[in-house]
Design a protein around this motif. Structure first.
Motif, PDB file in Angstrom:
ATOM      1  N   ARG A  21      -5.044 -19.759 -16.983  1.00  0.00           N
ATOM      2  CA  ARG A  21      -3.946 -18.976 -16.243  1.00  0.00           C
ATOM      3  C   ARG A  21      -4.485 -17.599 -15.704  1.00  0.00           C
ATOM      4  NH1 ARG A  21      -0.890 -15.952 -19.078  1.00  0.00           N
ATOM      5  NH2 ARG A  21      -1.099 -17.138 -20.756  1.00  0.00           N
ATOM      6  N   VAL A  22      -5.245 -17.566 -14.797  1.00  0.00           N
ATOM      7  CA  VAL A  22      -5.732 -16.285 -14.177  1.00  0.00           C
ATOM      8  C   VAL A  22      -5.258 -15.568 -13.023  1.00  0.00           C
ATOM      9  CG1 VAL A  22      -7.972 -17.107 -15.074  1.00  0.00           C
ATOM     10  CG2 VAL A  22      -7.357 -17.658 -12.736  1.00  0.00           C
ATOM     11  N   GLN A  23      -3.875 -16.303 -12.478  1.00  0.00           N
ATOM     12  CA  GLN A  23      -3.631 -15.659 -11.333  1.00  0.00           C
ATOM     13  C   GLN A  23      -2.197 -15.045 -11.635  1.00  0.00           C
ATOM     14  OE1 GLN A  23      -4.866 -15.284  -8.467  1.00  0.00           O
ATOM     15  NE2 GLN A  23      -6.614 -16.495  -9.300  1.00  0.00           N
ATOM     16  N   ASN A  24      -1.619 -15.264 -12.810  1.00  0.00           N
ATOM     17  CA  ASN A  24      -0.390 -14.454 -13.216  1.00  0.00           C
ATOM     18  C   ASN A  24      -0.668 -13.015 -13.083  1.00  0.00           C
ATOM     19  OD1 ASN A  24       0.450 -17.317 -13.508  1.00  0.00           O
ATOM     20  ND2 ASN A  24       1.594 -17.053 -15.288  1.00  0.00           N
ATOM     21  N   ILE A  25      -1.636 -12.475 -13.789  1.00  0.00           N
ATOM     22  CA  ILE A  25      -1.960 -11.293 -13.901  1.00  0.00           C
ATOM     23  C   ILE A  25      -2.098 -10.518 -12.652  1.00  0.00           C
ATOM     24  CG2 ILE A  25      -4.437 -11.432 -14.307  1.00  0.00           C
ATOM     25  CD1 ILE A  25      -2.149  -8.876 -16.375  1.00  0.00           C
ATOM     26  N   GLU A  26      -2.672 -11.314 -11.643  1.00  0.00           N
ATOM     27  CA  GLU A  26      -3.012 -10.926 -10.293  1.00  0.00           C
ATOM     28  C   GLU A  26      -1.602 -10.561  -9.729  1.00  0.00           C
ATOM     29  OE1 GLU A  26      -5.561  -9.514  -9.249  1.00  0.00           O
ATOM     30  OE2 GLU A  26      -7.189 -10.304 -10.613  1.00  0.00           O
ATOM     31  N   ALA A  27      -0.664 -11.536  -9.993  1.00  0.00           N
ATOM     32  CA  ALA A  27       0.659 -11.635  -9.171  1.00  0.00           C
ATOM     33  C   ALA A  27       1.297 -10.147  -9.742  1.00  0.00           C
ATOM     34  CB  ALA A  27       1.468 -12.686  -9.366  1.00  0.00           C
ATOM     35  N   VAL A  28       1.110  -9.973 -10.943  1.00  0.00           N
ATOM     36  CA  VAL A  28       1.902  -8.807 -11.702  1.00  0.00           C
ATOM     37  C   VAL A  28       1.398  -7.565 -10.931  1.00  0.00           C
ATOM     38  CG1 VAL A  28       2.066  -7.399 -13.712  1.00  0.00           C
ATOM     39  CG2 VAL A  28       2.276  -9.997 -13.500  1.00  0.00           C
ATOM     40  N   ARG A  29      -0.005  -7.377 -10.933  1.00  0.00           N
ATOM     41  CA  ARG A  29      -0.331  -6.263 -10.202  1.00  0.00           C
ATOM     42  C   ARG A  29      -0.019  -6.185  -8.573  1.00  0.00           C
ATOM     43  NH1 ARG A  29      -4.513  -6.123  -6.494  1.00  0.00           N
ATOM     44  NH2 ARG A  29      -5.764  -4.252  -6.415  1.00  0.00           N
ATOM     45  N   GLU A  30       0.064  -7.331  -7.949  1.00  0.00           N
ATOM     46  CA  GLU A  30       0.478  -7.038  -6.404  1.00  0.00           C
ATOM     47  C   GLU A  30       1.995  -6.498  -6.586  1.00  0.00           C
ATOM     48  OE1 GLU A  30      -0.154 -10.746  -4.787  1.00  0.00           O
ATOM     49  OE2 GLU A  30      -2.279 -10.919  -5.038  1.00  0.00           O
ATOM     50  N   ILE A  31       3.006  -7.313  -7.424  1.00  0.00           N
ATOM     51  CA  ILE A  31       4.200  -6.786  -7.561  1.00  0.00           C
ATOM     52  C   ILE A  31       4.591  -5.274  -7.793  1.00  0.00           C
ATOM     53  CG2 ILE A  31       6.303  -7.115  -8.699  1.00  0.00           C
ATOM     54  CD1 ILE A  31       5.397  -9.929  -9.142  1.00  0.00           C
ATOM     55  N   MET A  32       3.703  -4.872  -8.854  1.00  0.00           N
ATOM     56  CA  MET A  32       3.860  -3.408  -9.244  1.00  0.00           C
ATOM     57  C   MET A  32       3.302  -2.440  -7.986  1.00  0.00           C
ATOM     58  SD  MET A  32       5.008  -3.077 -12.430  1.00  0.00           S
ATOM     59  CE  MET A  32       5.626  -4.069 -13.742  1.00  0.00           C
ATOM     60  N   LEU A  33       2.306  -2.853  -7.518  1.00  0.00           N
ATOM     61  CA  LEU A  33       1.715  -1.891  -6.460  1.00  0.00           C
ATOM     62  C   LEU A  33       2.755  -1.756  -5.239  1.00  0.00           C
ATOM     63  CD1 LEU A  33      -1.803  -3.076  -6.242  1.00  0.00           C
ATOM     64  CD2 LEU A  33      -1.078  -0.770  -6.755  1.00  0.00           C
ATOM     65  N   LYS A  34       3.925  -2.380  -5.302  1.00  0.00           N
ATOM     66  CA  LYS A  34       4.857  -2.315  -4.219  1.00  0.00           C
ATOM     67  C   LYS A  34       5.898  -1.055  -4.681  1.00  0.00           C
ATOM     68  CE  LYS A  34       5.103  -7.302  -2.853  1.00  0.00           C
ATOM     69  NZ  LYS A  34       5.949  -8.412  -2.775  1.00  0.00           N
ATOM     70  N   HIS A  35       5.823  -0.817  -5.861  1.00  0.00           N
ATOM     71  CA  HIS A  35       6.684   0.097  -6.146  1.00  0.00           C
ATOM     72  C   HIS A  35       6.148   1.349  -7.106  1.00  0.00           C
ATOM     73  CE1 HIS A  35      10.218  -2.674  -5.965  1.00  0.00           C
ATOM     74  NE2 HIS A  35       9.243  -3.636  -6.252  1.00  0.00           N
ATOM     75  N   ARG A  36       4.706   1.124  -7.373  1.00  0.00           N
ATOM     76  CA  ARG A  36       4.008   2.355  -8.128  1.00  0.00           C
ATOM     77  C   ARG A  36       2.689   2.753  -7.363  1.00  0.00           C
ATOM     78  NH1 ARG A  36       5.671   0.467 -13.914  1.00  0.00           N
ATOM     79  NH2 ARG A  36       7.598  -0.198 -13.650  1.00  0.00           N
ATOM     80  N   SER A  37       2.183   3.784  -7.642  1.00  0.00           N
ATOM     81  CA  SER A  37       1.108   4.289  -7.199  1.00  0.00           C
ATOM     82  C   SER A  37      -0.111   3.600  -7.569  1.00  0.00           C
ATOM     83  CB  SER A  37       0.911   5.979  -7.481  1.00  0.00           C
ATOM     84  OG  SER A  37      -0.522   6.392  -7.358  1.00  0.00           O
ATOM     85  N   PRO A  38      -1.299   3.294  -6.760  1.00  0.00           N
ATOM     86  CA  PRO A  38      -2.519   2.811  -7.371  1.00  0.00           C
ATOM     87  C   PRO A  38      -3.227   3.302  -8.452  1.00  0.00           C
ATOM     88  CG  PRO A  38      -2.292   2.758  -4.940  1.00  0.00           C
ATOM     89  CD  PRO A  38      -1.103   3.528  -5.485  1.00  0.00           C
TER      90      PRO A  38
END
Length: 252
Positions: free
Chosen positions: A173-190
Motif C-alpha cells: 500500500r504505497v499510493q494512499n500516502i501520496e493521495a494524502v499529500r495531494e489532498i493536503m496540498l490543496k489546503h496548505r502551504s507546501p
C-alpha cells in the motif's frame, strides 16, 4: 468465571508502560497478544509462570475469542495491545465478543488499562505539534474502505486540523500516502512541517522533519507515525511547534 482485562502497553519501552498496566500483567495467569506485542514485554514473562497466547497478524478475532474463552473457564486473562488498547487496539473487539455471550457465560469485564498512544509518543519526540485540535486517521484500508478514509482526510485538511496518520504505508500500500499529500496540498502551504517518527520508544527509533511538499520522499513504513502540521505549525531549531494561541489571549 475469571476476569479479562485489555491492557495498553505503551509505544514500546517498558519505561513508558503505566504502573497499572504492569500490575495487570503481573496478576494475570494468561497473556494474549500479537506476537510483536508479546515480544515488547518478554522480560515480564521470562519466569514461565504465565500461559502466553501469541498469534500473527490478521488473527485478531481468533486470538481475542480464545482469550475470552479462557477467562470464562476461570483463568485471569489480559489481552495486550501496543500504545493505548482503546486506540486502534483490541479493546473494542474483546468487549464486543463478551457482549455477544449470554450473561451467565460471560467472563468478568476487567476494563481497559489506558496506555501511552503512538501519537503521543511521536509528538513528544517531534516537539509540540499537537498543541491545538488534531485528527488521527489510519490509512489502512483493510477494515475501512479507502473512499471513507479519503473523505476523512479531505475534511481534516479543510478544517485545518493537525493530522496524525497511523499505518501510513506498507510494502503493498504505497499510493494512499501520496493521495494524502495531494489532498493536503490543496489546503496548505507546501512548506507545512511534517514529522515522521519510526519505532517510537523502541530500539530503532528515528525521526525526520520534512515538508508537505517533500515528506513522501522519506522512509515511511508500518512502524512510522506521520504528523502533518496545520497552517500555524512551524519548525525552530529542529522542533515542530503548533502554537496554542497564548500570546493572542494575553493581548485581548
Amino acid at each position: 468465571m475469571a476476569k479479562i482485562t485489555v491492557v495498553g502497553l505503551g509505544p514500546g519501552s517498558l519505561l513508558d508502560m503505566t504502573p497499572r498496566a504492569l500490575q495487570a500483567i503481573e496478576q494475570a495467569e494468561v497473556v494474549a497478544g500479537y506476537n510483536t506485542y508479546i515480544k515488547l514485554i518478554e522480560e515480564l514473562l521470562e519466569d514461565g509462570s504465565k500461559e502466553v497466547i501469541g498469534t500473527g497478524m490478521m488473527q485478531e478475532i481468533d486470538r481475542c475469542r480464545m482469550a475470552v474463552e479462557i477467562a470464562a473457564s476461570g483463568k485471569e486473562t489480559v489481552v495486550v495491545s501496543s500504545g493505548d488498547a482503546g486506540v486502534y487496539g483490541m479493546a473494542g473487539l474483546v468487549l464486543e465478543l463478551i457482549l455477544k455471550l449470554p450473561e451467565e457465560k460471560r467472563p468478568e469485564w476487567g476494563g481497559v488499562v489506558a496506555g501511552v498512544s503512538a501519537v503521543n509518543a511521536a509528538a513528544s519526540i517531534l516537539g509540540a505539534p499537537l498543541m491545538h485540535d488534531f485528527a488521527v486517521i489510519s490509512l489502512s484500508n483493510l477494515l475501512t474502505p479507502w473512499e471513507t478514509i479519503r473523505k476523512r482526510i479531505e475534511m481534516a485538511a479543510e478544517g485545518d486540523f493537525v493530522t496524525a496518520l497511523y499505518n501510513p504505508k506498507s510494502k503493498k500500500r504505497v499510493q494512499n500516502i501520496e493521495a494524502v499529500r495531494e489532498i493536503m496540498l490543496k489546503h496548505r502551504s507546501p512548506d507545512t512541517p511534517v514529522g515522521i517518527v519510526t519505532a517510537a520508544s523502541r530500539e530503532k527509533q528515528s525521526k525526520v522533519i520534512s515538508t508537505l511538499q517533500d515528506f513522501t520522499k522519506e522512509e515511511i513504513n508500518m512502524f512510522s507515525l506521520v504528523i502533518i502540521g496545520n497552517s500555524q505549525t512551524y519548525v525552530q531549531e529542529g522542533w515542530m511547534v503548533t502554537p496554542r494561541g497564548y500570546e493572542k489571549k494575553e493581548t485581548l
